[in-house]
Motif scaffolding. Structure first.
Motif, PDB file in Angstrom:
ATOM      1  N   LEU A  32       1.879   7.092  -6.896  1.00  0.00           N
ATOM      2  CA  LEU A  32       0.979   8.219  -7.124  1.00  0.00           C
ATOM      3  C   LEU A  32       1.657   9.552  -6.817  1.00  0.00           C
ATOM      4  O   LEU A  32       1.469  10.534  -7.546  1.00  0.00           O
ATOM      5  CB  LEU A  32      -0.281   8.070  -6.276  1.00  0.00           C
ATOM      6  CG  LEU A  32      -1.340   7.086  -6.782  1.00  0.00           C
ATOM      7  CD1 LEU A  32      -2.418   6.869  -5.726  1.00  0.00           C
ATOM      8  CD2 LEU A  32      -1.960   7.581  -8.083  1.00  0.00           C
ATOM      9  N   ARG A  33       2.434   9.610  -5.742  1.00  0.00           N
ATOM     10  CA  ARG A  33       3.124  10.854  -5.392  1.00  0.00           C
ATOM     11  C   ARG A  33       4.094  11.278  -6.492  1.00  0.00           C
ATOM     12  O   ARG A  33       4.344  12.473  -6.685  1.00  0.00           O
ATOM     13  CB  ARG A  33       3.887  10.692  -4.070  1.00  0.00           C
ATOM     14  CG  ARG A  33       2.997  10.605  -2.845  1.00  0.00           C
ATOM     15  CD  ARG A  33       3.804  10.717  -1.568  1.00  0.00           C
ATOM     16  NE  ARG A  33       2.995  10.408  -0.394  1.00  0.00           N
ATOM     17  CZ  ARG A  33       3.022   9.255   0.245  1.00  0.00           C
ATOM     18  NH1 ARG A  33       3.846   8.298  -0.165  1.00  0.00           N
ATOM     19  NH2 ARG A  33       2.257   9.044   1.292  1.00  0.00           N
ATOM     20  N   HIS A  34       4.627  10.317  -7.184  1.00  0.00           N
ATOM     21  CA  HIS A  34       5.566  10.617  -8.265  1.00  0.00           C
ATOM     22  C   HIS A  34       4.844  11.131  -9.507  1.00  0.00           C
ATOM     23  O   HIS A  34       5.346  12.035 -10.194  1.00  0.00           O
ATOM     24  CB  HIS A  34       6.368   9.356  -8.614  1.00  0.00           C
ATOM     25  CG  HIS A  34       7.343   9.552  -9.727  1.00  0.00           C
ATOM     26  ND1 HIS A  34       8.496  10.284  -9.591  1.00  0.00           N
ATOM     27  CD2 HIS A  34       7.322   9.120 -11.022  1.00  0.00           C
ATOM     28  CE1 HIS A  34       9.145  10.297 -10.739  1.00  0.00           C
ATOM     29  NE2 HIS A  34       8.456   9.605 -11.628  1.00  0.00           N
ATOM     30  N   ASP A  90       0.833  -1.200   0.000  1.00  0.00           N
ATOM     31  CA  ASP A  90       0.000   0.000   0.000  1.00  0.00           C
ATOM     32  C   ASP A  90       0.871   1.254   0.000  1.00  0.00           C
ATOM     33  O   ASP A  90       0.604   2.213  -0.731  1.00  0.00           O
ATOM     34  CB  ASP A  90      -0.918  -0.010   1.218  1.00  0.00           C
ATOM     35  CG  ASP A  90      -1.857   1.188   1.255  1.00  0.00           C
ATOM     36  OD1 ASP A  90      -2.819   1.208   0.480  1.00  0.00           O
ATOM     37  OD2 ASP A  90      -1.616   2.106   2.067  1.00  0.00           O
ATOM     38  N   GLY A  91       1.931   1.232   0.805  1.00  0.00           N
ATOM     39  CA  GLY A  91       2.851   2.363   0.843  1.00  0.00           C
ATOM     40  C   GLY A  91       3.556   2.556  -0.492  1.00  0.00           C
ATOM     41  O   GLY A  91       3.787   3.697  -0.926  1.00  0.00           O
ATOM     42  N   TRP A  92       3.873   1.457  -1.164  1.00  0.00           N
ATOM     43  CA  TRP A  92       4.537   1.550  -2.464  1.00  0.00           C
ATOM     44  C   TRP A  92       3.604   2.156  -3.504  1.00  0.00           C
ATOM     45  O   TRP A  92       4.034   2.984  -4.321  1.00  0.00           O
ATOM     46  CB  TRP A  92       4.991   0.155  -2.894  1.00  0.00           C
ATOM     47  CG  TRP A  92       5.753   0.134  -4.174  1.00  0.00           C
ATOM     48  CD1 TRP A  92       7.027   0.562  -4.398  1.00  0.00           C
ATOM     49  CD2 TRP A  92       5.266  -0.363  -5.437  1.00  0.00           C
ATOM     50  NE1 TRP A  92       7.378   0.370  -5.711  1.00  0.00           N
ATOM     51  CE2 TRP A  92       6.317  -0.198  -6.374  1.00  0.00           C
ATOM     52  CE3 TRP A  92       4.072  -0.937  -5.855  1.00  0.00           C
ATOM     53  CZ2 TRP A  92       6.192  -0.578  -7.708  1.00  0.00           C
ATOM     54  CZ3 TRP A  92       3.935  -1.316  -7.181  1.00  0.00           C
ATOM     55  CH2 TRP A  92       4.987  -1.137  -8.096  1.00  0.00           C
ATOM     56  N   TYR A  93       2.330   1.770  -3.466  1.00  0.00           N
ATOM     57  CA  TYR A  93       1.361   2.375  -4.381  1.00  0.00           C
ATOM     58  C   TYR A  93       1.251   3.883  -4.151  1.00  0.00           C
ATOM     59  O   TYR A  93       1.148   4.670  -5.100  1.00  0.00           O
ATOM     60  CB  TYR A  93      -0.013   1.724  -4.218  1.00  0.00           C
ATOM     61  CG  TYR A  93      -0.168   0.408  -4.934  1.00  0.00           C
ATOM     62  CD1 TYR A  93       0.159   0.281  -6.283  1.00  0.00           C
ATOM     63  CD2 TYR A  93      -0.666  -0.720  -4.275  1.00  0.00           C
ATOM     64  CE1 TYR A  93       0.011  -0.919  -6.951  1.00  0.00           C
ATOM     65  CE2 TYR A  93      -0.820  -1.930  -4.944  1.00  0.00           C
ATOM     66  CZ  TYR A  93      -0.476  -2.022  -6.275  1.00  0.00           C
ATOM     67  OH  TYR A  93      -0.630  -3.213  -6.940  1.00  0.00           O
ATOM     68  N   ARG A  94       1.290   4.292  -2.908  1.00  0.00           N
ATOM     69  CA  ARG A  94       1.230   5.724  -2.600  1.00  0.00           C
ATOM     70  C   ARG A  94       2.430   6.451  -3.209  1.00  0.00           C
ATOM     71  O   ARG A  94       2.290   7.560  -3.739  1.00  0.00           O
ATOM     72  CB  ARG A  94       1.203   5.943  -1.089  1.00  0.00           C
ATOM     73  CG  ARG A  94      -0.088   5.512  -0.407  1.00  0.00           C
ATOM     74  CD  ARG A  94       0.064   5.547   1.113  1.00  0.00           C
ATOM     75  NE  ARG A  94      -1.107   4.998   1.765  1.00  0.00           N
ATOM     76  CZ  ARG A  94      -2.092   5.718   2.273  1.00  0.00           C
ATOM     77  NH1 ARG A  94      -2.049   7.039   2.182  1.00  0.00           N
ATOM     78  NH2 ARG A  94      -3.110   5.141   2.865  1.00  0.00           N
ATOM     79  N   GLU A  95       3.595   5.812  -3.135  1.00  0.00           N
ATOM     80  CA  GLU A  95       4.792   6.413  -3.717  1.00  0.00           C
ATOM     81  C   GLU A  95       4.632   6.608  -5.221  1.00  0.00           C
ATOM     82  O   GLU A  95       5.058   7.639  -5.774  1.00  0.00           O
ATOM     83  CB  GLU A  95       6.013   5.540  -3.434  1.00  0.00           C
ATOM     84  CG  GLU A  95       6.446   5.512  -1.979  1.00  0.00           C
ATOM     85  CD  GLU A  95       7.633   4.585  -1.769  1.00  0.00           C
ATOM     86  OE1 GLU A  95       8.208   4.121  -2.774  1.00  0.00           O
ATOM     87  OE2 GLU A  95       7.980   4.336  -0.600  1.00  0.00           O
TER      88      GLU A  95
END
Length: 247
Positions: free
Chosen positions: A136-138, A129-134
């Motif tokens: 999107l942030r990119h 989940d944290g990786w998916y957020r990264e």
């Protein structure tokens, strides 16, 4: 045959309306998520269509429930070989036990998870989940900046979080836009659609005729993108069709 498109929300259900030179009104509920489309005679106005839909709500909800109960992607066990999605493409997970921090890398059609031995599936799902957020942030700053220029609007604040009920949300007073973490799994066209959808709410609160006109003017294929978003693989969460709709 003349046609005119409209878009309305009735009791939390999004309705596509097409006015035609026909005698009778027809209501259809279509897979995969139970989107409702109404073909209405030209003599009908929006209020008449709304009343007709309300009368058929029990049948509409029954049909949508059948789509809701359709097979979904099971909860990820975080084991080698299972499928995961990034930007609309499927990857096979490969777990590599290795001391150090837990992190992901894309290698061809593989999503490689490097993690210390012994971590349970719950912690690995949290890491994913944290990786998916990264991801999107990119990507989001680029997409938002592009559409700020096209629309002549400024997005002063945006955030990413898991949302059970919406792909995105917009607070018109604070101009704060929130994006669902799940968007990282979908095709980039879908993310762009949500960005434009939420930014358009700066100009129009609801989903009425003016909202549709604005969307048509800046993104003529938004309906295709919306349907693509809703047609791609679903996560394990028990989300209803209306809960997956944008705000």
């Amino acid at each position: 045959m003349s046609t005119a498109n409209a878009y309305m929300t009735i009791r939390g259900i999004d309705i596509d309306v097409i006015y035609k030179d026909i005698k009778n009104l027809h209501i259809g509920v279509y897979p995969p998520l139970g989107r409702v489309r109404v073909a209405a005679p030209n003599r009908f106005d929006d209020d008449a269509v709304r009343l007709a839909v309300i009368k058929r709500l029990p049948w509409i909800r029954q049909q949508r429930q059948q789509f809701k109960n359709a097979e979904r992607q099971s909860e990820r066990e975080m084991v080698t070989g299972e499928s995961h999605y990034l930007w609309g493409s499927r990857y096979r997970l490969k777990i590599v036990d290795r001391p150090g921090r837990t992190h992901f890398e894309v290698d061809g059609d593989r999503l490689v998870l490097y993690t210390p031995p012994g971590r349970d599936s719950t912690s690995l799902r949290k890491a994913l989940d944290g990786w998916y957020r990264e991801q999107l942030r990119h990507v989001l700053p680029v997409v938002i900046a592009r559409w700020e220029g096209k629309l002549g609007l400024s997005v002063p604040k945006w955030t990413i979080r898991r949302m059970k009920t919406k792909w995105g949300s917009c607070n018109r007073e604070t101009r704060h836009i929130c994006f669902n973490t799940e968007l990282a799994k979908k095709h980039p066209d879908c993310l762009e659609y949500i960005v434009v959808h939420e930014m358009t709410h700066y100009l129009e609160r609801g989903h009425g005729a003016r909202f549709i006109k604005l969307m048509d003017s800046v993104m003529p294929d938004w309906r295709i993108r919306r349907d693509q978003l809703n047609a791609e693989p679903l996560a394990a969460e028990e989300w209803s069709a209306e809960e997956r709709s944008a705000s």
